[in-house]
Design an enzyme around this catalytic site. Structure first.
Site, PDB file in Angstrom:
ATOM      1  CG  HIS A 258      52.570  43.689  40.804  1.00 29.85           C
ATOM      2  ND1 HIS A 258      53.861  43.893  40.348  1.00 29.85           N
ATOM      3  CD2 HIS A 258      51.917  43.091  39.791  1.00 29.85           C
ATOM      4  CE1 HIS A 258      53.967  43.445  39.104  1.00 29.85           C
ATOM      5  NE2 HIS A 258      52.801  42.953  38.739  1.00 29.85           N
ATOM      6  CB  SER A 259      54.617  39.168  42.843  1.00 33.75           C
ATOM      7  OG  SER A 259      55.236  38.106  42.196  1.00 33.75           O
ATOM      8  CG  ASN A 260      56.396  41.305  37.108  1.00 34.79           C
ATOM      9  OD1 ASN A 260      55.529  40.750  36.444  1.00 34.79           O
ATOM     10  ND2 ASN A 260      56.604  42.592  37.072  1.00 34.79           N
TER      11      ASN A 260
ATOM     12  CG  ASN B 285      49.374  44.802  38.763  1.00 37.24           C
ATOM     13  OD1 ASN B 285      48.510  43.993  39.131  1.00 37.24           O
ATOM     14  ND2 ASN B 285      50.001  44.688  37.605  1.00 37.24           N
TER      15      ASN B 285
ATOM     16  CE1 TYR C 272      49.106  35.641  39.617  1.00 30.43           C
ATOM     17  CE2 TYR C 272      51.031  36.758  40.503  1.00 30.43           C
ATOM     18  CZ  TYR C 272      49.985  36.699  39.595  1.00 30.43           C
ATOM     19  OH  TYR C 272      49.840  37.702  38.664  1.00 30.43           O
TER      20      TYR C 272
ATOM     21  CE  LYS D  98      47.247  38.177  40.799  1.00 26.55           C
ATOM     22  NZ  LYS D  98      47.886  39.491  40.861  1.00 26.55           N
TER      23      LYS D  98
ATOM     24  CE  LYS E 238      48.134  37.499  36.384  1.00 32.44           C
ATOM     25  NZ  LYS E 238      48.168  38.954  36.366  1.00 32.44           N
TER      26      LYS E 238
ATOM     27  CG  ASP F 257      45.478  40.423  37.771  1.00 39.08           C
ATOM     28  OD1 ASP F 257      44.944  41.234  36.988  1.00 39.08           O
ATOM     29  OD2 ASP F 257      46.704  40.419  38.025  1.00 39.08           O
ATOM     30  N   PRO F 258      42.416  39.522  35.520  1.00 42.82           N
ATOM     31  CG  PRO F 258      40.454  40.392  34.549  1.00 42.82           C
ATOM     32  CD  PRO F 258      41.178  40.248  35.882  1.00 42.82           C
TER      33      PRO F 258
ATOM     34  CG  HIS G  14      55.286  35.365  39.815  1.00 44.28           C
ATOM     35  ND1 HIS G  14      54.658  36.499  40.229  1.00 44.28           N
ATOM     36  CD2 HIS G  14      54.917  35.203  38.507  1.00 44.28           C
ATOM     37  CE1 HIS G  14      53.944  37.019  39.228  1.00 44.28           C
ATOM     38  NE2 HIS G  14      54.087  36.241  38.181  1.00 44.28           N
TER      39      HIS G  14
HETATM   40  O1  GKR Z   1      53.653  36.785  35.624  1.00 45.33           O
HETATM   41  O2  GKR Z   1      52.250  36.612  33.994  1.00 45.33           O
HETATM   42  C1  GKR Z   1      52.625  37.126  35.024  1.00 45.33           C
HETATM   43  C2  GKR Z   1      51.801  38.197  35.657  1.00 45.33           C
HETATM   44  O3  GKR Z   1      50.702  38.466  34.835  1.00 45.33           O
HETATM   45  C3  GKR Z   1      52.599  39.439  35.917  1.00 45.33           C
HETATM   46  O4  GKR Z   1      53.411  39.722  34.843  1.00 45.33           O
HETATM   47  C4  GKR Z   1      51.753  40.626  36.257  1.00 45.33           C
HETATM   48  O5  GKR Z   1      52.498  41.807  36.193  1.00 45.33           O
HETATM   49  O6  GKR Z   1      51.428  39.461  38.340  1.00 45.33           O
HETATM   50  C5  GKR Z   1      51.248  40.606  37.657  1.00 45.33           C
HETATM   51  C6  GKR Z   1      49.877  41.157  37.868  1.00 45.33           C
HETATM   52  O7  GKR Z   1      49.363  41.028  38.945  1.00 45.33           O
HETATM   53  O8  GKR Z   1      49.324  41.771  36.957  1.00 45.33           O
HETATM   54 MG    MG Z   2      47.719  42.303  38.593  1.00 41.29          MG
END
Ligand code: GKR
Ligand code: MG
Length: 444
Positions: free
Chosen positions: A342-344, A291, A171, A213, A215, A243-244, A371
């Site tokens: 999905h992950s946080n 997500n 990620y 992936k 971000k 994933d924007p 993450h």
């Molecule tokens: O950790 O900044 C982040 C991610 O953007 C996360 O908060 C998102 O919820 O990983 C997530 C996603 O796939 O949208």
């Molecule tokens: Mg996402």
């Protein structure tokens, strides 16, 4: 830390009569502890701002009358902690096997409560979603105890493993070298294609990931497309995702999607809402994943009707636990939708739970998000979960297969108290450094 027990709720209902005899059984829940924790988090950028210096979570310990402890992990935001406390109060005394009763009690305890997702990246939260979020961690903790009692791993309680190892994806994040005012972290800055490729090489070399992936929603779509092409050149055989977080208009999403046809395995949440996603989906070759616009069972019918998405990213933390992820999987299977995860920012208890459920779901065939590589602290004892060739071996020991490191839990709880962060807000933090930062969706 917040202890709940040995109290039993006084809800006067027929359900109460059914459960009363169980409250005295050895597998009854005697006590629940909810401990908010904070762990260091690098300055990772996303569409709504930048990660704060600490990510906050909660560790849930469910203790039975005969002294077994089950572990759960959830969000750490203040309002969510309050919801967890309401549920904890409502389920003390129930048998750890009575998950359905717990869900009913949790629903009654949370009636009228609607939660909020502080950072705004997992969609709007309904009352139903609030219940699923609060219940999930207790379900996981009870499954952990059930597994210990039966001397079987949690995956066996979900019907057994269909795979022995669960693949995760690298990620990648655009990021600052450090939180302002601090020394550069071990990962360094990543604000252009070359540094993202370098980040990917580091992550793949450390963990062996076989999917990547990125971000997005941070730089212009052009810069992010160029970064994806740089990753494709560096890793020609590796499936890629972008994933924007809904930072693009429909027109931009279609343009990017068409340019990246054949390059991405899926494009995640390019734009906001089920209808706009459907408009994009009709014009691009790859499936759209989400997500953000399908975040609860109530979103599924419209998503299917409008053909808004091709892949749903499950997440037991807000879909209501491991068994409800299995229910979601059955829906995806029925309607020929892909399923990913999905992950946080999370700790090891969550990684264990994700691994068990992913091992049990035949159609969870995409590498899961995590993450994990971005943190250097945890509450679980080292060594219980390891990555090999990008996958985590499914634990075979009883329960979740992870052990709480009490010293680490204390340290991360002290860190929570000291850091002063009680709600995740990437936008508020970003605006400390860039007051004009615009977090509106569809900026490009
Ligand atoms: O950790 O900044 C982040 C991610 O953007 C996360 O908060 C998102 O919820 O990983 C997530 C996603 O796939 O949208
Ligand atoms: Mg996402």
């Amino acid at each position: 830390m917040f202890d709940h027990g040995p109290a039993v709720t006084t809800t006067p209902s027929i359900l109460e009569e059914i459960v009363r005899p169980l409250a005295v059984c050895p597998t009854g829940i005697d006590k629940i502890t909810i401990t908010p924790v904070a762990f260091r988090d690098p300055a990772l950028l996303n569409a709504v701002g930048v990660h704060q210096p600490f990510a906050i979570r909660s560790v849930i310990e469910v203790v039975t009358s005969d002294g077994l402890t089950g572990l759960g992990e959830s969000y750490g935001d203040l309002a969510h902690l309050e919801q967890l406390r309401l549920v904890a109060d409502a389920i003390v005394g129930l048998d750890v096997f009575s998950n359905n009763q717990m869900f009913v009690r949790a629903g009654a305890a949370l009636r009228g409560v609607v939660g909020r997702d502080g950072h705004g990246l997992t969609g709007a939260i309904s009352a139903a979603g609030t219940l699923l979020r609060a219940y999930s961690a207790f379900e996981v903790a009870c499954l952990d105890v059930q597994g210990q009692l039966l001397a079987r791993p949690v995956v066996d309680l979900l019907g057994g493993a269909v795979r022995t190892a669960v693949p995760f994806s690298a990620y990648l994040f655009y990021k600052w070298a450090a939180h302002p005012g601090e020394k550069p972290d071990a990962y360094g800055a990543a604000l252009d294609p070359d540094s993202i490729v370098e980040q990917a090489r580091w992550m793949v070399s450390q963990y062996g990931f076989t999917a990547i992936k990125l971000k997005g929603g941070v730089l212009t779509p052009r810069q992010e497309v160029d970064t994806i092409f740089a990753l494709r050149d560096a890793f020609p055989a590796v499936p890629l995702r972008l994933d924007p977080n809904a930072a693009w208009t429909v027109a931009t999403s279609i343009k990017v999607g068409q340019e990246l046809a054949g390059v991405l395995e899926y494009l995640e949440d390019p734009t906001s809402g089920l209808s706009a996603m459907a408009d994009v989906a009709r014009q691009v070759a790859m499936p759209l994943a989400t997500n953000m616009c399908v975040v609860g069972f109530e979103d599924v019918p419209t998503a299917i009707e409008q053909r808004s998405v091709g892949v749903i990213l499950s997440d037991h933390h807000y879909w209501g636990g491991l068994r409800r992820v299995q229910e979601l999987a059955a829906i995806c299977d029925t309607f020929d939708l892909g399923l990913s995860m999905h992950s946080n920012s999370h700790l090891g208890i969550s990684l264990a739970a994700m691994t068990h459920v992913a091992a049990a779901v035949p159609n969870l065939t995409y590498a899961l998000d995590t993450h994990w590589p971005w943190k250097d602290q945890d509450v679980i004892a080292d060594g219980s979960l390891t990555f090999k060739d990008g996958s985590v071996t499914v634990p075979t020991s009883p329960g979740l297969g992870v052990e709480l490191d009490r010293d680490a839990l204390d340290e991360l709880h002290r860190q929570y108290l000291a850091c002063g962060i009680t709600t995740r807000s990437d936008t508020v933090y970003m605006r400390q450094f860039d007051p004009s930062f615009d977090a509106r969706p569809a900026r490009w």
